[in-house]
Design a protein around this motif. Structure first.
Motif, PDB file in Angstrom:
ATOM      1  N   SER A 127       0.809  -1.223   0.000  1.00 19.52           N
ATOM      2  CA  SER A 127       0.000   0.000   0.000  1.00 19.52           C
ATOM      3  C   SER A 127       0.843   1.275   0.000  1.00 19.52           C
ATOM      4  O   SER A 127       0.315   2.344  -0.315  1.00 19.52           O
ATOM      5  CB  SER A 127      -0.944   0.001   1.208  1.00 19.52           C
ATOM      6  OG  SER A 127      -0.208  -0.045   2.416  1.00 19.52           O
ATOM      7  N   PHE A 128       2.138   1.194   0.339  1.00 14.71           N
ATOM      8  CA  PHE A 128       2.971   2.394   0.287  1.00 14.71           C
ATOM      9  C   PHE A 128       3.246   2.769  -1.161  1.00 14.71           C
ATOM     10  O   PHE A 128       3.091   3.925  -1.554  1.00 14.71           O
ATOM     11  CB  PHE A 128       4.290   2.155   1.030  1.00 14.71           C
ATOM     12  CG  PHE A 128       5.181   3.372   1.077  1.00 14.71           C
ATOM     13  CD1 PHE A 128       4.945   4.380   1.998  1.00 14.71           C
ATOM     14  CD2 PHE A 128       6.256   3.507   0.204  1.00 14.71           C
ATOM     15  CE1 PHE A 128       5.772   5.510   2.040  1.00 14.71           C
ATOM     16  CE2 PHE A 128       7.081   4.621   0.244  1.00 14.71           C
ATOM     17  CZ  PHE A 128       6.835   5.627   1.157  1.00 14.71           C
ATOM     18  N   GLU A 129       3.652   1.789  -1.973  1.00 10.65           N
ATOM     19  CA  GLU A 129       3.936   2.055  -3.382  1.00 10.65           C
ATOM     20  C   GLU A 129       2.674   2.083  -4.231  1.00 10.65           C
ATOM     21  O   GLU A 129       2.616   2.781  -5.248  1.00 10.65           O
ATOM     22  CB  GLU A 129       4.872   0.981  -3.932  1.00 10.65           C
ATOM     23  CG  GLU A 129       6.248   0.953  -3.314  1.00 10.65           C
ATOM     24  CD  GLU A 129       7.007  -0.284  -3.754  1.00 10.65           C
ATOM     25  OE1 GLU A 129       7.175  -0.483  -4.976  1.00 10.65           O
ATOM     26  OE2 GLU A 129       7.427  -1.068  -2.872  1.00 10.65           O
ATOM     27  N   HIS A 130       1.682   1.306  -3.837  1.00 11.67           N
ATOM     28  CA  HIS A 130       0.483   1.136  -4.660  1.00 11.67           C
ATOM     29  C   HIS A 130      -0.773   1.347  -3.816  1.00 11.67           C
ATOM     30  O   HIS A 130      -1.517   0.406  -3.535  1.00 11.67           O
ATOM     31  CB  HIS A 130       0.473  -0.257  -5.284  1.00 11.67           C
ATOM     32  CG  HIS A 130       1.695  -0.564  -6.092  1.00 11.67           C
ATOM     33  ND1 HIS A 130       1.882  -0.083  -7.368  1.00 11.67           N
ATOM     34  CD2 HIS A 130       2.807  -1.289  -5.787  1.00 11.67           C
ATOM     35  CE1 HIS A 130       3.047  -0.506  -7.830  1.00 11.67           C
ATOM     36  NE2 HIS A 130       3.630  -1.232  -6.893  1.00 11.67           N
ATOM     37  N   PRO A 131      -1.028   2.581  -3.395  1.00 11.64           N
ATOM     38  CA  PRO A 131      -2.168   2.828  -2.499  1.00 11.64           C
ATOM     39  C   PRO A 131      -3.527   2.545  -3.133  1.00 11.64           C
ATOM     40  O   PRO A 131      -4.497   2.301  -2.420  1.00 11.64           O
ATOM     41  CB  PRO A 131      -2.015   4.316  -2.160  1.00 11.64           C
ATOM     42  CG  PRO A 131      -1.214   4.889  -3.279  1.00 11.64           C
ATOM     43  CD  PRO A 131      -0.281   3.813  -3.700  1.00 11.64           C
ATOM     44  N   VAL A 132      -3.610   2.569  -4.458  1.00  5.45           N
ATOM     45  CA  VAL A 132      -4.881   2.306  -5.136  1.00  5.45           C
ATOM     46  C   VAL A 132      -4.962   0.865  -5.620  1.00  5.45           C
ATOM     47  O   VAL A 132      -5.879   0.116  -5.280  1.00  5.45           O
ATOM     48  CB  VAL A 132      -5.088   3.281  -6.316  1.00  5.45           C
ATOM     49  CG1 VAL A 132      -6.353   2.918  -7.097  1.00  5.45           C
ATOM     50  CG2 VAL A 132      -5.176   4.707  -5.819  1.00  5.45           C
ATOM     51  N   SER A 133      -3.992   0.431  -6.431  1.00  2.00           N
ATOM     52  CA  SER A 133      -4.079  -0.884  -7.062  1.00  2.00           C
ATOM     53  C   SER A 133      -3.924  -2.029  -6.077  1.00  2.00           C
ATOM     54  O   SER A 133      -4.271  -3.169  -6.405  1.00  2.00           O
ATOM     55  CB  SER A 133      -3.043  -1.012  -8.175  1.00  2.00           C
ATOM     56  OG  SER A 133      -1.729  -0.849  -7.682  1.00  2.00           O
ATOM     57  N   ILE A 164       3.303  11.329  -4.191  1.00  2.00           N
ATOM     58  CA  ILE A 164       3.985  10.944  -5.437  1.00  2.00           C
ATOM     59  C   ILE A 164       3.673   9.497  -5.806  1.00  2.00           C
ATOM     60  O   ILE A 164       3.423   9.172  -6.975  1.00  2.00           O
ATOM     61  CB  ILE A 164       5.499  11.191  -5.302  1.00  2.00           C
ATOM     62  CG1 ILE A 164       5.771  12.704  -5.319  1.00  2.00           C
ATOM     63  CG2 ILE A 164       6.278  10.490  -6.411  1.00  2.00           C
ATOM     64  CD1 ILE A 164       7.197  13.085  -4.975  1.00  2.00           C
ATOM     65  N   HIS A 165       3.667   8.611  -4.817  1.00  2.00           N
ATOM     66  CA  HIS A 165       3.345   7.211  -5.109  1.00  2.00           C
ATOM     67  C   HIS A 165       1.888   7.048  -5.547  1.00  2.00           C
ATOM     68  O   HIS A 165       1.584   6.186  -6.380  1.00  2.00           O
ATOM     69  CB  HIS A 165       3.629   6.335  -3.893  1.00  2.00           C
ATOM     70  CG  HIS A 165       5.064   5.934  -3.767  1.00  2.00           C
ATOM     71  ND1 HIS A 165       5.781   5.429  -4.826  1.00  2.00           N
ATOM     72  CD2 HIS A 165       5.923   5.971  -2.707  1.00  2.00           C
ATOM     73  CE1 HIS A 165       7.016   5.156  -4.428  1.00  2.00           C
ATOM     74  NE2 HIS A 165       7.139   5.487  -3.155  1.00  2.00           N
ATOM     75  N   LEU A 166       1.001   7.837  -4.992  1.00  2.00           N
ATOM     76  CA  LEU A 166      -0.394   7.794  -5.450  1.00  2.00           C
ATOM     77  C   LEU A 166      -0.477   8.165  -6.930  1.00  2.00           C
ATOM     78  O   LEU A 166      -1.159   7.499  -7.722  1.00  2.00           O
ATOM     79  CB  LEU A 166      -1.257   8.745  -4.619  1.00  2.00           C
ATOM     80  CG  LEU A 166      -2.726   8.843  -5.066  1.00  2.00           C
ATOM     81  CD1 LEU A 166      -3.473   7.556  -4.759  1.00  2.00           C
ATOM     82  CD2 LEU A 166      -3.415  10.023  -4.410  1.00  2.00           C
ATOM     83  N   ILE A 167       0.238   9.209  -7.315  1.00  2.00           N
ATOM     84  CA  ILE A 167       0.262   9.624  -8.719  1.00  2.00           C
ATOM     85  C   ILE A 167       0.857   8.521  -9.588  1.00  2.00           C
ATOM     86  O   ILE A 167       0.338   8.192 -10.654  1.00  2.00           O
ATOM     87  CB  ILE A 167       1.046  10.942  -8.864  1.00  2.00           C
ATOM     88  CG1 ILE A 167       0.251  12.088  -8.225  1.00  2.00           C
ATOM     89  CG2 ILE A 167       1.342  11.248 -10.340  1.00  2.00           C
ATOM     90  CD1 ILE A 167       1.032  13.382  -8.104  1.00  2.00           C
ATOM     91  N   GLY A 168       1.970   7.928  -9.130  1.00  2.00           N
ATOM     92  CA  GLY A 168       2.588   6.857  -9.894  1.00  2.00           C
ATOM     93  C   GLY A 168       1.664   5.669 -10.059  1.00  2.00           C
ATOM     94  O   GLY A 168       1.574   5.076 -11.152  1.00  2.00           O
ATOM     95  N   ASP A 169       0.956   5.318  -8.996  1.00  2.00           N
ATOM     96  CA  ASP A 169       0.049   4.172  -9.049  1.00  2.00           C
ATOM     97  C   ASP A 169      -1.136   4.451  -9.971  1.00  2.00           C
ATOM     98  O   ASP A 169      -1.520   3.605 -10.793  1.00  2.00           O
ATOM     99  CB  ASP A 169      -0.442   3.854  -7.640  1.00  2.00           C
ATOM    100  CG  ASP A 169      -1.085   2.477  -7.531  1.00  2.00           C
ATOM    101  OD1 ASP A 169      -0.809   1.612  -8.385  1.00  2.00           O
ATOM    102  OD2 ASP A 169      -1.865   2.263  -6.588  1.00  2.00           O
ATOM    103  N   LEU A 170      -1.703   5.637  -9.853  1.00  2.00           N
ATOM    104  CA  LEU A 170      -2.884   5.979 -10.645  1.00  2.00           C
ATOM    105  C   LEU A 170      -2.581   6.173 -12.124  1.00  2.00           C
ATOM    106  O   LEU A 170      -3.398   5.823 -12.977  1.00  2.00           O
ATOM    107  CB  LEU A 170      -3.525   7.270 -10.114  1.00  2.00           C
ATOM    108  CG  LEU A 170      -4.502   7.155  -8.954  1.00  2.00           C
ATOM    109  CD1 LEU A 170      -4.937   8.541  -8.511  1.00  2.00           C
ATOM    110  CD2 LEU A 170      -5.715   6.312  -9.332  1.00  2.00           C
ATOM    111  N   PHE A 171      -1.414   6.710 -12.441  1.00  2.00           N
ATOM    112  CA  PHE A 171      -1.217   7.212 -13.800  1.00  2.00           C
ATOM    113  C   PHE A 171       0.014   6.697 -14.548  1.00  2.00           C
ATOM    114  O   PHE A 171       0.130   6.953 -15.745  1.00  2.00           O
ATOM    115  CB  PHE A 171      -1.170   8.743 -13.768  1.00  2.00           C
ATOM    116  CG  PHE A 171      -2.393   9.363 -13.156  1.00  2.00           C
ATOM    117  CD1 PHE A 171      -3.647   9.141 -13.705  1.00  2.00           C
ATOM    118  CD2 PHE A 171      -2.299  10.155 -12.022  1.00  2.00           C
ATOM    119  CE1 PHE A 171      -4.779   9.705 -13.138  1.00  2.00           C
ATOM    120  CE2 PHE A 171      -3.434  10.728 -11.446  1.00  2.00           C
ATOM    121  CZ  PHE A 171      -4.678  10.498 -12.013  1.00  2.00           C
TER     122      PHE A 171
END
Length: 474
Positions: free
Chosen positions: A231-237, A414-421
């Motif tokens: 969940s730290f790197e991929h809070p959404v997926s 930043i990780h949320l942005i990376g995960d989402l997009f």
């Protein structure tokens, strides 16, 4: 009638359905670890009745409650409320459909576009769905084979789903559908045509509904989005997942009471289009939370990086806001401009719906680039969850990744942005933006079809008529 809980929905998936994942049969989808997230994702369609009963529960003429996802729209206000319900449930799904939206889109299309016995069956099926609070997947897209050829022209007749046998009680179908969202974690499957049909395509003009555990039905689930995540790197997926399948019908028997179309080539295209009218309206409403996340993340990361007051950043934020609110405005306009269709079933304005969908899809890649630009290279090169979990490493990261806010706050944004997009989930969203609910070309075609140019043409003729005649030369 009944309203099921999220737990009852999950328990109902234990029915012996045939599911293949990574080359192996899945004995019980509810006990299969890789599917847990997907089932929890879809369960929001049930738990929303607890968190937002004012949106998610409808009542019939006897004041009996049922799922508002299946309330047949009878006015523009019904569609306004449906849009709000879809947007709200998809906030839990982070801008991704949950489950009940798609099946109800197909139901409404069937109620509008069927006739005779097929229509009677559709009405009875709608009642069956609300009585049992079922979760429906929709199988529409055929695998198509050589796309330069129609269904009956293919070298292999199974490349479009078709009827291979019929008796007084049933039909038997063979073939396959693809891109079937939720099939492995839905109760039943609605099957509708993918396109208009021509002479010779009568066997392919078929629509029906069956339970997912029907003999002869096999679901080959895509492994896309299958990866270990924290969940730290991929809070959404790490918390959201959709299952998509190749859905194969190997001589599947369908009772005629469940058949909505059988051999009527003229009505096949009408049913396909009627589904699209609702499904794209669903699309533009379920995307709104994703757009809110896009704008919110851009604003927060600009602040975290200490650049929020820069003129070029303010200009970028203005563009993102304009993009998002234009989609939202068209989505709302589609409900306001709704009109009554066949059978008293109202439909959202196709012009506004397709303008919203086209604007979203056309602008999404540029909007994503803007957010990544504001976030910086740490979207790709930042530390991972294992690093953050190690106290010694974390002290280093806290020192060197501090910005205008503490390092943890900055890195999580930043990780949320990376995960989402930008990662696997982000790639998935880009494919959805391009192809889901119809391609850009399909949306442009519907915009042209839906726009009535005659009032504008008449106005120009009027302007010409108003002009003072030029006197003839002597």
């Amino acid at each position: 009638m009944t309203l099921r809980t999220a737990a009852q929905f999950s328990d109902g998936l234990r029915d012996g359905r045939r599911v293949i994942y990574r080359g192996e049969a899945v004995a019980d989808v509810t006990e299969f670890e890789e599917f847990e997230t997907a089932i929890a994702h879809s369960a929001h369609g049930y738990s929303i009745a607890d968190s937002h009963p004012e949106l998610a529960i409808a009542y019939d003429e006897h004041n009996a409650p049922y799922s508002a996802f299946y309330r047949v729209p009878r006015s523009p206000q019904d569609l306004v409320e449906r849009g709000t319900l879809i947007e709200t449930v998809c906030r839990f799904g982070v801008g991704t459909i949950v489950l009940k939206e798609v099946g109800s889109d197909a139901l409404f299309g069937l109620l509008r576009a069927t006739s005779g016995e097929g229509h009677d069956n559709a009405v009875a099926y709608w009642q069956h769905v609300i009585d049992n609070d079922l979760a429906l997947a929709v199988a529409q897209s055929d695998v198509k084979g050589d796309r330069a050829k129609g269904p009956s022209q293919q070298a292999d007749p199974d490349l479009y789903l078709h009827v291979v046998a019929e008796d007084d009680e049933s039909i038997v179908v063979r073939g396959a559908k693809v891109h079937t969202s939720f099939s492995a974690n839905a109760d039943e499957l609605i099957v509708i045509p993918t396109r208009a049909m021509g002479p010779g395509d009568e066997a392919y003009a078929v629509a029906f509904a069956i339970p997912v555990d029907t003999p002869g039905l096999t679901l080959y689930v895509s492994p896309f989005l299958d990866a270990p995540r924290n969940s730290f790197e991929h809070p959404v997926s790490s918390q959201q997942k959709m299952l998509e399948s190749l859905t194969v019908f190997d001589d599947v028997r369908v009772p005629k009471s469940r058949v909505f179309l059988n051999g009527d080539i003229e009505r096949a295209g009408q049913i396909a289009l009627a589904f699209v009218d609702y499904h794209r309206f669903t699309a533009i409403n379920y995307k709104l939370p994703l757009l809110d996340a896009l704008v919110g993340a851009a604003s927060l990361v600009a602040e975290a990086n200490g650049i929020s007051r820069a003129a070029h950043v303010r200009a970028k934020m203005t563009e993102l806001i304009a993009y998002t609110e234009t989609v939202r405005g068209f989505a709302q306009l589609a409900a306001v401009r709704a009109f009554e269709g066949d059978g008293g079933v109202w439909l959202p304005d196709p012009l506004s719906t397709n303008l919203a969908k086209y604007h979203f899809a056309h602008g999404f890649p540029e909007a994503v680039r803007t957010v990544i630009d504001l976030a910086g290279g740490l979207v790709a090169t930042g530390p991972g969850g294992d690093d953050w979990a190690n106290p010694e490493v974390r002290r280093v990261l806290e020192k060197y990744f501090v910005g205008a806010v503490p390092a943890e706050e900055r890195l999580r944004i930043i990780h949320l942005i990376g995960d989402l997009f930008s990662g696997t989930w982000g790639g998935y969203q880009n494919v959805l933006a391009t192809h889901a609910e119809g391609s850009l070309e399909a949306e442009k075609l519907q915009i042209t079809r839906s726009f009535d140019a005659e009032p504008a043409r008449a106005y120009v003729r009027e302007l010409i008529a108003r002009a003072t005649p030029v006197p003839a030369r002597v």
